[in-house]
Scaffold this motif. Structure first.
Motif, mmCIF file in Angstrom:
data_model
loop_
_atom_site.group_PDB
_atom_site.id
_atom_site.type_symbol
_atom_site.label_atom_id
_atom_site.label_comp_id
_atom_site.label_asym_id
_atom_site.label_seq_id
_atom_site.Cartn_x
_atom_site.Cartn_y
_atom_site.Cartn_z
ATOM 1 N N MET A 136 1.566 -0.247 1.909
ATOM 2 C CA MET A 136 2.641 -0.647 0.996
ATOM 3 C C MET A 136 3.550 0.536 0.675
ATOM 4 S SD MET A 136 0.571 -0.835 -2.588
ATOM 5 C CE MET A 136 -0.866 -1.729 -2.072
ATOM 6 N N ARG A 137 4.778 0.204 0.240
ATOM 7 C CA ARG A 137 5.732 1.218 -0.215
ATOM 8 C C ARG A 137 6.488 0.654 -1.405
ATOM 9 N NH1 ARG A 137 4.162 5.486 3.244
ATOM 10 N NH2 ARG A 137 4.595 4.980 5.400
ATOM 11 N N VAL A 138 7.025 1.562 -2.222
ATOM 12 C CA VAL A 138 7.907 1.167 -3.319
ATOM 13 C C VAL A 138 9.319 1.634 -2.964
ATOM 14 C CG1 VAL A 138 8.500 1.610 -5.728
ATOM 15 C CG2 VAL A 138 6.125 1.177 -5.095
ATOM 16 N N ASP A 139 10.305 0.766 -3.182
ATOM 17 C CA ASP A 139 11.683 1.167 -2.884
ATOM 18 C C ASP A 139 12.291 1.900 -4.072
ATOM 19 O OD1 ASP A 139 12.545 -0.731 -4.728
ATOM 20 O OD2 ASP A 139 13.629 -1.962 -3.276
ATOM 21 N N ALA A 140 13.532 2.339 -3.910
ATOM 22 C CA ALA A 140 14.186 3.148 -4.946
ATOM 23 C C ALA A 140 14.354 2.381 -6.242
ATOM 24 C CB ALA A 140 15.543 3.636 -4.432
ATOM 25 N N GLY A 141 14.343 1.047 -6.161
ATOM 26 C CA GLY A 141 14.467 0.229 -7.352
ATOM 27 C C GLY A 141 13.135 -0.105 -8.002
ATOM 28 N N GLY A 142 12.045 0.457 -7.473
ATOM 29 C CA GLY A 142 10.734 0.224 -8.060
ATOM 30 C C GLY A 142 10.058 -1.047 -7.581
ATOM 31 N N ARG A 143 10.605 -1.722 -6.594
ATOM 32 C CA ARG A 143 9.977 -2.935 -6.072
ATOM 33 C C ARG A 143 8.886 -2.571 -5.074
ATOM 34 N NH1 ARG A 143 15.814 -5.607 -5.393
ATOM 35 N NH2 ARG A 143 15.978 -3.759 -4.090
ATOM 36 N N LEU A 144 7.768 -3.300 -5.170
ATOM 37 C CA LEU A 144 6.639 -3.036 -4.285
ATOM 38 C C LEU A 144 6.762 -3.902 -3.039
ATOM 39 C CD1 LEU A 144 3.805 -1.583 -4.047
ATOM 40 C CD2 LEU A 144 2.849 -3.775 -4.783
ATOM 41 N N PHE A 145 6.722 -3.270 -1.871
ATOM 42 C CA PHE A 145 6.705 -3.955 -0.583
ATOM 43 C C PHE A 145 5.266 -3.865 -0.062
ATOM 44 C CE2 PHE A 145 11.298 -4.305 0.860
ATOM 45 C CZ PHE A 145 11.850 -3.967 -0.362
ATOM 46 N N CYS A 146 4.536 -4.983 -0.150
ATOM 47 C CA CYS A 146 3.106 -4.969 0.185
ATOM 48 C C CYS A 146 2.831 -5.850 1.387
ATOM 49 C CB CYS A 146 2.297 -5.468 -1.022
ATOM 50 S SG CYS A 146 0.526 -5.460 -0.741
ATOM 51 N N THR A 147 2.109 -5.324 2.368
ATOM 52 C CA THR A 147 1.790 -6.121 3.549
ATOM 53 C C THR A 147 0.704 -7.144 3.237
ATOM 54 O OG1 THR A 147 0.287 -4.374 4.254
ATOM 55 C CG2 THR A 147 2.492 -4.394 5.236
ATOM 56 N N ALA A 206 20.006 1.139 0.237
ATOM 57 C CA ALA A 206 19.059 2.176 0.611
ATOM 58 C C ALA A 206 17.782 1.998 -0.198
ATOM 59 C CB ALA A 206 19.645 3.558 0.356
ATOM 60 N N ALA A 207 16.669 1.990 0.490
ATOM 61 C CA ALA A 207 15.389 1.749 -0.165
ATOM 62 C C ALA A 207 14.624 3.036 -0.433
ATOM 63 C CB ALA A 207 14.539 0.821 0.703
ATOM 64 N N LEU A 208 14.998 4.092 0.265
ATOM 65 C CA LEU A 208 14.303 5.348 0.070
ATOM 66 C C LEU A 208 14.745 5.995 -1.228
ATOM 67 C CD1 LEU A 208 14.378 6.957 3.620
ATOM 68 C CD2 LEU A 208 12.350 6.362 2.322
ATOM 69 N N SER A 209 13.778 6.408 -2.014
ATOM 70 C CA SER A 209 14.093 7.136 -3.232
ATOM 71 C C SER A 209 14.639 8.502 -2.864
ATOM 72 C CB SER A 209 12.841 7.268 -4.091
ATOM 73 O OG SER A 209 13.094 8.108 -5.156
ATOM 74 N N SER A 210 15.588 8.999 -3.643
ATOM 75 C CA SER A 210 16.163 10.305 -3.333
ATOM 76 C C SER A 210 15.254 11.441 -3.769
ATOM 77 C CB SER A 210 17.531 10.449 -4.021
ATOM 78 O OG SER A 210 17.370 10.284 -5.419
ATOM 79 N N SER A 211 14.228 11.114 -4.570
ATOM 80 C CA SER A 211 13.328 12.165 -5.055
ATOM 81 C C SER A 211 12.377 12.606 -3.970
ATOM 82 C CB SER A 211 12.530 11.653 -6.247
ATOM 83 O OG SER A 211 11.679 10.605 -5.863
ATOM 84 N N SER A 235 5.322 4.756 -7.910
ATOM 85 C CA SER A 235 6.627 4.277 -8.359
ATOM 86 C C SER A 235 7.630 5.422 -8.203
ATOM 87 C CB SER A 235 6.541 3.825 -9.813
ATOM 88 O OG SER A 235 6.128 4.910 -10.640
ATOM 89 N N PRO A 236 8.927 5.130 -8.213
ATOM 90 C CA PRO A 236 9.918 6.204 -7.994
ATOM 91 C C PRO A 236 9.785 7.377 -8.961
ATOM 92 C CG PRO A 236 10.963 4.060 -7.807
ATOM 93 C CD PRO A 236 9.547 3.802 -8.284
ATOM 94 N N ASP A 237 9.403 7.115 -10.199
ATOM 95 C CA ASP A 237 9.243 8.211 -11.163
ATOM 96 C C ASP A 237 7.834 8.802 -11.156
ATOM 97 O OD1 ASP A 237 7.758 6.233 -12.335
ATOM 98 O OD2 ASP A 237 8.935 6.130 -14.194
ATOM 99 N N GLU A 238 6.988 8.279 -10.276
ATOM 100 C CA GLU A 238 5.607 8.745 -10.097
ATOM 101 C C GLU A 238 4.748 8.572 -11.345
ATOM 102 O OE1 GLU A 238 6.077 12.739 -8.535
ATOM 103 O OE2 GLU A 238 6.178 11.946 -6.499
ATOM 104 N N ALA A 239 5.182 7.706 -12.236
ATOM 105 C CA ALA A 239 4.385 7.417 -13.433
ATOM 106 C C ALA A 239 3.325 6.363 -13.155
ATOM 107 C CB ALA A 239 5.294 6.942 -14.566
ATOM 108 N N LEU A 240 3.486 5.639 -12.037
ATOM 109 C CA LEU A 240 2.554 4.577 -11.681
ATOM 110 C C LEU A 240 2.069 4.780 -10.257
ATOM 111 C CD1 LEU A 240 4.675 1.558 -13.003
ATOM 112 C CD2 LEU A 240 2.689 2.584 -14.147
ATOM 113 N N LEU A 241 0.784 4.446 -10.045
ATOM 114 C CA LEU A 241 0.220 4.472 -8.692
ATOM 115 C C LEU A 241 -0.295 3.079 -8.370
ATOM 116 C CD1 LEU A 241 -0.766 6.137 -6.161
ATOM 117 C CD2 LEU A 241 -2.979 6.313 -7.355
ATOM 118 N N TYR A 242 0.131 2.538 -7.220
ATOM 119 C CA TYR A 242 -0.352 1.253 -6.722
ATOM 120 C C TYR A 242 -1.363 1.517 -5.604
ATOM 121 C CZ TYR A 242 3.889 -0.726 -8.896
ATOM 122 O OH TYR A 242 4.881 -1.107 -9.770
#
Ligand code: MG
Length: 280
Positions: free
Chosen positions: A211-222, A275-280, A165-172
């Protein structure tokens, strides 16, 4: 999908005629996309100005790719059963190739956390049963400056794509077995261990892969029908449908508003509203 892709979003095929595309990653320093064609033993680069060109061949059947905090390319090599980093001069550094003195199965996908630790999955898709040395199919963490990965989850059937997740508190992490075909979500502790294991979403048709998570925390899963987008609460927002099975995706473009999807023979691009890329 209007809130994500915009009403006039179009799919653009930026590469076609490939065998099985995977591992898309945007190299910010170079302003271009790199992706793998696993069975072709080749990696390609694509840019708006120059189109598609060979990036690396042979590629040791590289599958997933990501970048580290310095923008260096990290690659999961099926053929050589290792994870490597490509240095600024093009030389490759082996980051991980064994655990407990035995060869890894075939590293599939990887992600780098903000503290520099490298997290990767190790299912056996790239090897025959006789070649297998590890007892299981683990999710590993490789701490900065070390060469021995640490298993962080050992009960996956087929661990595959993964992202924070953007804050790295969650791992998918995707579990791509026919029986499970779901995404699990974990809470990441301060000690970089995982807890609060839960099934985040069941994916169908076919299987979850990259899969990737966007800057808003949404999961994009194939999945078998394209890229499925989920809110952090698990609700399915919508899908980007592809004509063939999608195996991975990434965000990129000069302003971070482009979604790239590797879908079997082709690679597709679609422009997102934000923009979907997190700035972190
Ligand atoms: Mg994968």
């Amino acid at each position: 999908m209007e809130q994500i892709a915009g009403p006039d979003a179009v799919f653009e095929e930026i590469a076609g005629g490939k065998q099985f595309t995977e591992g898309p990653v945007w190299l910010p320093g170079e302003g271009r996309l790199v992706f793998s064609d696993i069975p072709a033993n080749t990696m390609y680069a694509w840019s708006e100005a120059e189109g598609v060109s060979v990036f690396r061949a042979p590629s040791h059947n590289t599958n997933g790719n990501t970048v580290d905090r310095d923008g260096r390319l990290i690659s999961c090599e099926h053929g050589s059963r290792r994870v490597t980093r490509t240095e600024a001069d093009g030389a490759r550094t082996v980051l991980a190739e064994t655990y407990a003195g035995k060869r890894l199965n075939s590293p599939n996908d990887a992600v780098v956390k903000g503290d520099g630790s490298l997290w990767f999955t190790d299912p056996p898709y790239g090897i025959s049963p006789e070649q297998k040395e590890q007892e299981g199919h683990y999710v590993y963490r490789l701490d900065l400056g070390t060469t021995e990965p640490v298993p962080v989850v050992t009960d996956f059937a087929m661990p595959n794509g993964l992202c924070f997740s953007p804050d790295e508190a969650l791992l998918y992490v995707a579990d791509s077995s026919d029986e499970r075909h779901h995404v699990r979500r974990f809470r990441v502790t301060a000690a970089n261990t995982l807890e609060d294991d839960s099934v985040f979403a069941a994916i169908e048709p076919h299987l979850p892969d990259g899969m990737r998570v966007d800057a808003g925390g949404r999961l994009f899963c194939t999945a078998g029908d394209g890229v499925q987008v989920f809110r952090p609460d698990g609700e399915l927002v919508g899908k980007f449908l592809t004509p063939q099975t999608a195996a991975n995706c990434c965000f990129g473009g000069a302003d971070g508003t482009e979604l790239f999807i590797t879908a079997t023979a082709s690679v597709w691009r679609v422009r997102l509203r934000q923009a979907a890329l997190s700035s972190s």
